[in-house]
Write an enzyme that holds these catalytic residues in place. Sequence first.
Site, PDB file in Angstrom:
ATOM      1  CB  CYS A 177      -5.690  -6.303  26.930  1.00 35.62           C
ATOM      2  SG  CYS A 177      -5.750  -7.962  27.523  1.00 35.62           S
ATOM      3  CG  HIS A 209      -7.438  -4.604  31.317  1.00 34.49           C
ATOM      4  ND1 HIS A 209      -8.304  -4.685  30.423  1.00 34.49           N
ATOM      5  CD2 HIS A 209      -6.845  -6.073  31.363  1.00 34.49           C
ATOM      6  CE1 HIS A 209      -8.155  -5.751  29.725  1.00 34.49           C
ATOM      7  NE2 HIS A 209      -7.512  -6.700  30.417  1.00 34.49           N
ATOM      8  CD  GLU A 252      -9.572  -1.402  30.799  1.00 37.11           C
ATOM      9  OE1 GLU A 252      -9.979  -2.702  30.568  1.00 37.11           O
ATOM     10  OE2 GLU A 252      -8.760  -0.861  30.632  1.00 37.11           O
TER      11      GLU A 252
END
Length: 206
Positions: free
Chosen positions: A85, A186, A188
């Site tokens: 990001c 992202h 994650e």
Amino acid sequence: MTDAIALIDYGAGNLHSVHNALKAAGATGISITSHPDAVAGADRIVLPGVGAFGACRDALMAIDGMADALEQRVRHEGAPFLGICVGMQLLADTGVEHGTHQGLGWIGGTVRAIEPDTTDIKVPHMGWNDVQVRGDAPLLEHGEAYYLHGYHFDVADADDIAATTHHGETLVAAVARDNIFGVQFHPEKSQRYGLELLERFLTWMP
């Protein structure tokens, strides 16, 4: 994985989630660190980032010796690097969020506001969207990932673009050059797609 992985803590990243995702991908040698010496000795380096470009840049540069350690370990010694990001956006020459701010300058370009031509396109770009891989980009496959950003990386050299997505216009989803890789989305938060990306990063030998 037993590689020493430096997950850089500069007060501007979603560290807990990224740490857990790296562990789920098989990493064991993760160090959440704000120490340049840890970066200098790391086998792999991950730079997350959430927030405004300028604030993230200032926070990173405020850590004495961190910029030099990153430059040496990544640019000169070739350690595999992943920016996430704003951690990807910081690779740019400049960012123009709330003024003009200098980035790391590792990949040419400017981070600019997403400015759609129609009110049907919402900003920030938030939620699941495609990842369209360009050429033989490392680490990536076509798929969908989770995005959350109001600014995008306007990359100077198209050869540095590893993947794109579409949100009113074509936006850069990932960049790559040699041992340097960055993703706007992202991992994650991207479930299996994100974990598979991290798994590839953990064994990547650029």
